[in-house]
Design an enzyme around this catalytic site. Structure first.
Site, PDB file in Angstrom:
ATOM      1  CE  LYS A  88      -1.686 -14.654   2.227  1.00  0.00           C
ATOM      2  NZ  LYS A  88      -0.291 -14.135   1.697  1.00  0.00           N
ATOM      3  CE1 TYR A 124      -5.048 -12.290   0.248  1.00  0.00           C
ATOM      4  CE2 TYR A 124      -6.480 -12.218   2.088  1.00  0.00           C
ATOM      5  CZ  TYR A 124      -5.298 -11.890   1.661  1.00  0.00           C
ATOM      6  OH  TYR A 124      -4.233 -11.354   2.364  1.00  0.00           O
ATOM      7  CG  ASN A 147      -8.357  -5.975   8.773  1.00  0.00           C
ATOM      8  OD1 ASN A 147      -8.980  -7.082   9.261  1.00  0.00           O
ATOM      9  ND2 ASN A 147      -8.775  -5.301   7.884  1.00  0.00           N
TER      10      ASN A 147
HETATM   11  N1  LIG Z   1      -2.508  -5.476   4.543  1.00  0.00           N
HETATM   12  C1  LIG Z   1      -3.240  -6.163   5.462  1.00  0.00           C
HETATM   13  O1  LIG Z   1      -3.805  -5.975   6.284  1.00  0.00           O
HETATM   14  C2  LIG Z   1      -2.731  -7.726   5.520  1.00  0.00           C
HETATM   15  C3  LIG Z   1      -3.681  -8.802   6.285  1.00  0.00           C
HETATM   16  C4  LIG Z   1      -3.384  -9.907   6.335  1.00  0.00           C
HETATM   17  C5  LIG Z   1      -2.364 -10.450   5.496  1.00  0.00           C
HETATM   18  N2  LIG Z   1      -1.559  -9.744   4.487  1.00  0.00           N
HETATM   19  C6  LIG Z   1      -0.626 -10.392   3.820  1.00  0.00           C
HETATM   20  O2  LIG Z   1       0.695  -9.599   4.017  1.00  0.00           O
HETATM   21  C7  LIG Z   1       1.445  -9.545   2.628  1.00  0.00           C
HETATM   22  C8  LIG Z   1       1.637  -8.308   2.400  1.00  0.00           C
HETATM   23  O3  LIG Z   1       0.606  -7.400   2.106  1.00  0.00           O
HETATM   24  P1  LIG Z   1       0.439  -5.869   1.773  1.00  0.00           P
HETATM   25  O4  LIG Z   1      -0.619  -5.331   2.549  1.00  0.00           O
HETATM   26  O5  LIG Z   1       1.831  -5.302   1.894  1.00  0.00           O
HETATM   27  O6  LIG Z   1       0.077  -6.020   0.209  1.00  0.00           O
HETATM   28  P2  LIG Z   1       1.054  -4.941  -0.973  1.00  0.00           P
HETATM   29  O7  LIG Z   1       0.079  -5.000  -2.074  1.00  0.00           O
HETATM   30  O8  LIG Z   1       1.279  -3.895  -0.631  1.00  0.00           O
HETATM   31  O9  LIG Z   1       2.216  -5.605  -1.183  1.00  0.00           O
HETATM   32  C9  LIG Z   1       2.159  -7.128  -1.871  1.00  0.00           C
HETATM   33  C10 LIG Z   1       3.690  -7.108  -2.696  1.00  0.00           C
HETATM   34  O10 LIG Z   1       3.595  -8.114  -3.473  1.00  0.00           O
HETATM   35  C11 LIG Z   1       3.810  -7.744  -4.799  1.00  0.00           C
HETATM   36  N3  LIG Z   1       3.600  -8.888  -5.812  1.00  0.00           N
HETATM   37  C12 LIG Z   1       2.256  -9.071  -6.139  1.00  0.00           C
HETATM   38  N4  LIG Z   1       2.063 -10.210  -7.132  1.00  0.00           N
HETATM   39  C13 LIG Z   1       3.497 -10.569  -7.246  1.00  0.00           C
HETATM   40  C14 LIG Z   1       3.901 -11.524  -8.151  1.00  0.00           C
HETATM   41  N5  LIG Z   1       3.203 -12.250  -8.696  1.00  0.00           N
HETATM   42  N6  LIG Z   1       5.267 -11.699  -7.953  1.00  0.00           N
HETATM   43  C15 LIG Z   1       5.993 -11.015  -7.343  1.00  0.00           C
HETATM   44  N7  LIG Z   1       5.436  -9.961  -6.473  1.00  0.00           N
HETATM   45  C16 LIG Z   1       4.106  -9.717  -6.430  1.00  0.00           C
HETATM   46  C17 LIG Z   1       3.244  -6.426  -5.105  1.00  0.00           C
HETATM   47  O11 LIG Z   1       3.994  -5.610  -6.181  1.00  0.00           O
HETATM   48  C18 LIG Z   1       3.375  -5.946  -3.682  1.00  0.00           C
HETATM   49  O12 LIG Z   1       4.837  -4.966  -3.467  1.00  0.00           O
HETATM   50  C19 LIG Z   1       0.391 -10.434   1.676  1.00  0.00           C
HETATM   51  O13 LIG Z   1       0.932 -11.512   1.803  1.00  0.00           O
HETATM   52  C20 LIG Z   1      -0.942 -10.265   2.489  1.00  0.00           C
HETATM   53  O14 LIG Z   1      -1.509 -11.391   1.875  1.00  0.00           O
HETATM   54  C21 LIG Z   1      -1.881  -8.510   4.513  1.00  0.00           C
END
Ligand SMILES: NC(=O)c1ccc[n+]([C@@H]2O[C@H](COP(=O)([O-])OP(=O)(O)OC[C@H]3O[C@@H](n4cnc5c(N)ncnc54)[C@H](O)[C@@H]3O)[C@@H](O)[C@H]2O)c1
Length: 322
Positions: free
Chosen positions: A145, A141, A170
């Site tokens: 990224k 992962y 986080n």
């Molecule tokens: N939650 C955390 O702590 C965290 C930390 C660091 C980075 N991030 C990054 O933030 C972003 C959002 O994360 P989140 O926690 O809201 O996750 P999440 O899973 O709630 O949101 C991701 C969204 O992307 C959509 N998605 C997934 N695969 C897809 C595809 N192939 N095509 C179109 N849509 C797709 C999903 O349906 C979902 O709505 C991500 O890029 C993640 O890598 C999150």
């Protein structure tokens, strides 16, 4: 401004959508709903149910919406799923991001704000981590990224697309489901709401930098006004998972419950904290919601039955001024 939010039906993306609307921007969402929920998307915002990897469909959406800025949050975010299926993770997070960048280039998008992760750094050499620290991801992962960041810079240089990369610590807060990356707060809060003790993987001494979701959404809006570049989005403070559990137990009035421990999971970082100094200096962004306040809001949301509707998240999470 016309904006498109990929992953706008997801946890963080839906807060970005909320704050963009609050600031008076036009918003459309691209999401395949694999993990997202349509009820998180406010009424009046068009939801394009498309997979990032489908180049033709993504190009069509970008051509139709004609966004000036794209916030790219859609991703495969489950660290353990990426360990099990690294190729699937690569397809969504790297190939999917490349498809989007290409659609941005073809349709004259001016600015792309990419949501990256602290997972790109791997085990830190010093804490809190500045943006210049070496990137040696420990998980597929983190590697995917980081690879997508690389493509953002390529398109920034070659296609004149202003590019901002935000590396989140986080993220936690109302709207988060008890799964996926950074889901430890959601998992603890959900178990507490069911009268169950928090379940800790490993010793509980592993540290994380917990950043409240509205602060992260505000960083996206701050990036919109900024010059582009790479920014950490965190608090700069390490908190142990055990400390997190204790604060939550105290807030819930359940100090009688003892956290349960389970074996550590592979691919997880031992310590983490991100230095947010550059985002403060360049974007004027600072985290506003401290851990206790953020956890109290998250618990209140969980105790309200974890509603996902945009209106409920508005009321319980706080807006741009939060
Ligand atoms: N939650 C955390 O702590 C965290 C930390 C660091 C980075 N991030 C990054 O933030 C972003 C959002 O994360 P989140 O926690 O809201 O996750 P999440 O899973 O709630 O949101 C991701 C969204 O992307 C959509 N998605 C997934 N695969 C897809 C595809 N192939 N095509 C179109 N849509 C797709 C999903 O349906 C979902 O709505 C991500 O890029 C993640 O890598 C999150």
């Amino acid at each position: 401004m016309r904006t498109l939010v990929t992953g706008g039906a997801g946890f963080i993306g839906s807060h970005v959508v909320r704050l963009l609307l609050e600031a008076g921007h036009q918003v459309a969402v691209l999401d395949d709903l694999s993990a997202g929920r349509p009820e998180r998307v406010p009424q009046g915002v068009s939801l394009h149910r498309v997979q990032l990897e489908e180049a033709g469909a993504v190009d069509e959406v970008v051509a139709q919406v004609r966004p000036q800025a794209v916030f790219h949050l859609a991703a495969q975010v489950d660290v353990q799923a990426a360990v099990r299926e690294p190729l699937r993770d690569l397809t969504v997070n790297v190939a999917g991001s490349l498809v989007l960048l290409e659609a941005c280039r073809r349709n004259g998008v001016e600015h792309l704000v990419y949501s990256s992760s602290a997972a790109v750094y791997g085990e830190p050499e010093r804490l809190p981590l500045p943006e210049e620290a070496a990137c040696k991801p420990l998980s597929p992962y983190g590697a995917s990224k980081l690879a997508a960041e690389g493509y953002c810079w390529v398109y920034g240089a070659g296609a004149g697309l202003r590019t901002t990369v935000l590396r989140y610590a986080n993220v936690y807060g109302p709207g988060q489901e008890a799964r996926a990356e950074g889901g430890v707060v959601a998992s603890f809060a959900t178990r507490l709401a069911q009268g169950e003790p928090p379940r800790i993987f490993g010793s509980g001494r592993q540290t994380r930098d917990f950043i409240y979701v509205t602060d992260v959404a505000r960083a996206n809006l701050a990036a919109l006004e900024g010059p582009g570049g790479l920014f950490n989005v965190g608090t700069g403070r390490e908190r142990s998972v055990l400390e997190l559990a204790q604060v939550l137990l105290e807030l819930a009035g359940r100090q009688d419950l003892q956290p349960r421990t389970e074996p550590a999971r592979p691919g997880e970082i031992e310590r983490s904290a991100l230095d947010p100094g550059r985002a403060g200096t360049v974007l004027g962004w600072h985290p506003r919601v401290d851990l206790r306040e953020g956890l109290a809001r998250t618990l209140a949301w969980t105790q309200a039955g974890s509603p996902m509707e945009a209106g409920a998240l508005d009321a319980l999470a706080g807006g741009r001024g939060a």
